[in-house]
Design a protein around this motif. Structure first.
Motif, mmCIF file in Angstrom:
data_model
loop_
_atom_site.group_PDB
_atom_site.id
_atom_site.type_symbol
_atom_site.label_atom_id
_atom_site.label_comp_id
_atom_site.label_asym_id
_atom_site.label_seq_id
_atom_site.Cartn_x
_atom_site.Cartn_y
_atom_site.Cartn_z
ATOM 1 N N ALA A 316 0.756 -0.913 0.267
ATOM 2 C CA ALA A 316 0.290 0.464 0.023
ATOM 3 C C ALA A 316 1.378 1.341 0.333
ATOM 4 C CB ALA A 316 -0.845 0.210 0.800
ATOM 5 N N ALA A 317 1.830 0.829 1.041
ATOM 6 C CA ALA A 317 2.995 2.306 1.338
ATOM 7 C C ALA A 317 3.870 2.852 -0.716
ATOM 8 C CB ALA A 317 3.861 2.385 1.894
ATOM 9 N N ILE A 318 3.897 1.348 -0.723
ATOM 10 C CA ILE A 318 4.292 1.802 -2.678
ATOM 11 C C ILE A 318 3.642 2.173 -3.568
ATOM 12 C CG2 ILE A 318 6.239 0.147 -4.279
ATOM 13 C CD1 ILE A 318 7.412 -1.352 -2.584
ATOM 14 N N ALA A 319 2.368 1.171 -3.837
ATOM 15 C CA ALA A 319 1.482 1.874 -4.404
ATOM 16 C C ALA A 319 0.903 3.667 -4.114
ATOM 17 C CB ALA A 319 0.351 1.056 -4.414
ATOM 18 N N LYS A 320 1.308 4.395 -2.922
ATOM 19 C CA LYS A 320 0.607 4.988 -2.682
ATOM 20 C C LYS A 320 1.878 6.092 -2.724
ATOM 21 C CE LYS A 320 -0.353 8.668 0.920
ATOM 22 N NZ LYS A 320 -1.001 9.026 2.242
ATOM 23 N N ALA A 321 3.236 6.468 -3.078
ATOM 24 C CA ALA A 321 4.228 6.836 -3.405
ATOM 25 C C ALA A 321 4.242 6.964 -5.280
ATOM 26 C CB ALA A 321 5.896 6.562 -2.939
ATOM 27 N N LEU A 322 4.219 5.455 -6.085
ATOM 28 C CA LEU A 322 4.037 5.540 -7.147
ATOM 29 C C LEU A 322 3.307 6.478 -7.434
ATOM 30 C CD1 LEU A 322 5.257 1.930 -7.568
ATOM 31 C CD2 LEU A 322 6.308 4.391 -8.066
ATOM 32 N N GLN A 323 2.039 6.424 -7.182
ATOM 33 C CA GLN A 323 0.396 7.733 -7.432
ATOM 34 C C GLN A 323 1.614 9.190 -7.728
ATOM 35 O OE1 GLN A 323 -2.832 6.767 -5.565
ATOM 36 N NE2 GLN A 323 -2.863 4.190 -6.282
ATOM 37 N N GLN A 324 2.651 9.834 -6.683
ATOM 38 C CA GLN A 324 2.821 10.706 -6.672
ATOM 39 C C GLN A 324 4.248 11.000 -7.056
ATOM 40 O OE1 GLN A 324 1.824 11.553 -2.592
ATOM 41 N NE2 GLN A 324 0.088 11.543 -2.582
ATOM 42 N N PRO A 325 4.453 11.064 -8.304
ATOM 43 C CA PRO A 325 5.854 10.047 -8.624
ATOM 44 C C PRO A 325 6.516 12.054 -8.134
ATOM 45 C CG PRO A 325 4.483 10.634 -10.466
ATOM 46 C CD PRO A 325 3.814 10.852 -9.442
ATOM 47 N N PRO A 326 7.486 11.859 -8.595
ATOM 48 C CA PRO A 326 8.458 12.779 -8.171
ATOM 49 C C PRO A 326 9.126 13.532 -8.835
ATOM 50 C CG PRO A 326 9.734 11.475 -7.559
ATOM 51 C CD PRO A 326 8.831 11.070 -7.772
ATOM 52 N N ALA A 327 9.194 14.757 -9.326
ATOM 53 C CA ALA A 327 9.769 15.493 -10.037
ATOM 54 C C ALA A 327 10.789 15.155 -10.988
ATOM 55 C CB ALA A 327 9.976 17.352 -9.742
ATOM 56 N N GLY A 328 11.937 14.335 -10.160
ATOM 57 C CA GLY A 328 12.589 13.864 -11.450
ATOM 58 C C GLY A 328 11.842 12.545 -12.319
ATOM 59 N N ARG A 329 11.217 12.195 -12.072
ATOM 60 C CA ARG A 329 10.974 10.699 -12.694
ATOM 61 C C ARG A 329 9.593 11.022 -13.645
ATOM 62 N NH1 ARG A 329 8.175 6.899 -9.219
ATOM 63 N NH2 ARG A 329 6.139 7.010 -9.887
ATOM 64 N N SER A 330 9.837 10.975 -15.052
ATOM 65 C CA SER A 330 8.376 11.218 -16.192
ATOM 66 C C SER A 330 7.543 10.466 -15.617
ATOM 67 C CB SER A 330 9.769 10.777 -17.648
ATOM 68 O OG SER A 330 9.593 9.340 -17.743
#
Length: 331
Positions: A316-330
């Motif tokens: 769940a934590a990883i899925a949430k993080a991947l929904q909010q990509p940082p500026a560095g990731r396209s």
């Protein structure tokens, strides 16, 4: 057109312009999209918008996650972490990080069959319980354990960290306390609350690179503890090769999860080198606060930490993080 996922939404658009915009379609596909049926008369314009939305959804789902951990022993079917991440639409790959060598098993066996000399047991890793299982492999030892010894231990307190360790302890016929504590620090507080200082020492089979949090806390509060190293931890012999093969075949993953400070020690340099300029685009995840602290100490930006050290919470934590990509990731 059918898109497979988790739920279903049907768009039969007699008048698509009356309720549909490209923004609405994108939201519909992202939040609800799994089986989408489009009537033949659906406007061509909105069909093209839907295709664009589906491409966006595909980019946000089915990301690759690298799990730096050992497979779960004694369980059939897929690893629970791989299974949980799949429910969030992500493909996970597991690479073993550590190798273990069991030691001092004769001494461990002697102590296991003298429960009267100890006030209870403490297990903070599945490997320590596996060492106990090895001591019970001989038929006569197993019979003695089942007939009398395990009940003598069950009359005392048997402390564990984590559900995986608790499950293995249960397979020995022992009743575990503390499976929800999550860390040795929290477990030590539970032990201090429950135990008197005048008990026989608690027996703590452990690994060669255990942290000193629990022994230090118990000693500081007068709770006696006897430790015995029953396994030695080292880097998995195929770690470098497996990491190189993964990055060559898959490229840099969207997320990398660490499961122990030892994993950070043995893997981080190779992950940094193989990721290259994609390193800043990776979401790094930790199974718990101890591992997170080890990652932070190495200068790594930790995107998420599991609320509890379980497959469900980490996925769940990883899925949430991947929904909010940082500026560095396209996207």
């Amino acid at each position: 057109m059918t898109v497979l996922g988790c739920s279903s939404l049907c768009l039969h658009a007699h008048r698509p312009h009356a309720f549909c915009s490209s923004e609405h379609l994108a939201l519909a596909v992202f939040f609800y999209g799994s089986i989408i049926e489009i009537s033949p008369w659906f406007d061509l314009l909105y069909s093209s918008q839907l295709i664009s939305s589906l491409q966006l959804f595909k980019g946000l789902a089915n990301m690759h996650v690298l799990l730096l951990k050992e497979p779960r022993d004694g369980e059939s079917g897929p690893d629970p972490y791989i299974k949980e991440l799949a429910t969030h639409g992500h493909k996970a790959t597991l690479i073993p990080v550590l190798s273990f060598k069991f030691v001092s098993l004769n001494t461990l066996s002697d102590k296991l069959f003298q429960p009267e000399k100890h006030g209870g047991l403490v297990f903070t890793s599945p490997r320590a319980v596996e060492a106990v299982q090895m001591c019970l492999e001989a038929e006569e030892r197993r019979e003695e354990w089942n007939s009398s010894v395990k009940e003598k231990w069950n009359s005392k307190s048997i402390y564990v960290v984590g559900k995986a360790t608790a499950a293995l302890v249960g397979s020995l016929g022992l009743k575990a306390l503390g499976e929800d504590t999550g860390t040795a620090d929290v477990l030590s507080r539970l032990i201090i609350e429950r135990e008197d200082t005048n008990i026989p020492p608690l027996f703590f089979p452990c690994g060669s690179i255990k942290r000193e949090v629990l022994p230090t806390a118990l000693k500081g509060n007068g709770v006696p503890l006897e430790t015995l190293t029953v396994y030695q931890t080292a880097e998995h012999p195929d770690l470098e090769k497996n990491l190189k093969n993964y990055f060559t075949e898959q490229g840099a993953p969207a997320s990398v999860a660490f499961f122990s400070p030892s994993g950070v020690k043995f893997c981080l340099e190779a992950v940094r080198r193989l990721s290259g300029d994609r390193l800043t685009q990776i979401e790094f995840a930790a199974i718990g606060p101890t591992t997170r602290d080890a990652m932070t100490a190495e200068g790594l930006r930790v995107s998420c930490t599991a609320e509890k050290p379980t497959a469900e919470h980490l996925a769940a934590a990883i899925a949430k993080a991947l929904q909010q990509p940082p500026a560095g990731r396209s996207a």
